[in-house]
Design a protein around this motif. Structure first.
Motif: not given
Length: 173
Positions: A39-49, A65-72
């Protein structure tokens, strides 16, 4: 060497090994977990954050830490069923485009041809629901489900009348 040369910095970790900068999907401190079922998600997998000090965003190619879209982007990987999708996003960013969020919830399997003899290579299933001819139930790289057996018999095309049978039918017709 001049002062403008980049220096390599080794950051020790608790295991005693030096940890070089790496993509999040290759982190040894926080093991990467592929999203279930491709699955591709609009919110990343919690463990991968979770990320260590040397994790890089695979898409943006900069420290996590500089990625503005890290949640995805935390789910981005160069392996598995979504690798092609993330490589496209990475190339878009390299060309100067804004990091794009996923456009679909899941990767859809290829549509079967119109003939009824089509058998997909994988049928997702959360649990075993009985034997299916030509398939094995297992948990593998695409998730849990039925995988086409290597020894599955190939579908035979429908029999076509021979040329001599057609001529005979036309003569007797």
């Amino acid at each position: 060497m001049s002062d403008s040369d980049d220096d390599v910095v080794f950051i020790p970790n608790p295991t005693g090994k030096a940890q070089l900068p790496h993509a999040r999907c290759a982190c040894e401190t926080h093991i990467f977990v592929a999203p279930p079922g491709g699955q591709l998600r609009h919110q990343g997998t919690a463990k991968n954050k979770e990320k260590c000090a040397t994790c890089f965003c695979y898409v943006c190619d900069k420290p996590a830490k500089e990625c503005t879209s890290w949640a995805v982007h935390c789910d981005a990987t160069d392996k598995g069923p979504n690798a092609a999708y993330w490589k496209i996003r990475r190339n878009e960013v390299k060309r100067g485009g804004a990091p794009a969020p996923p456009k679909q919830q899941t990767l859809a399997p290829p549509r079967p041809p119109s003939s009824s003899s089509y058998q997909p290579d994988f049928i997702p299933a959360k649990r075993y629901t009985g034997m299916r001819p030509g398939y094995q139930f297992k948990n593998s790289y695409r998730g849990m489900g039925y995988y086409k057996s290597a020894s599955a018999p190939a579908a035979r095309p429908a029999a076509t009348p021979s040329l001599s049978a057609e001529r005979k039918a036309m003569r007797d017709g």
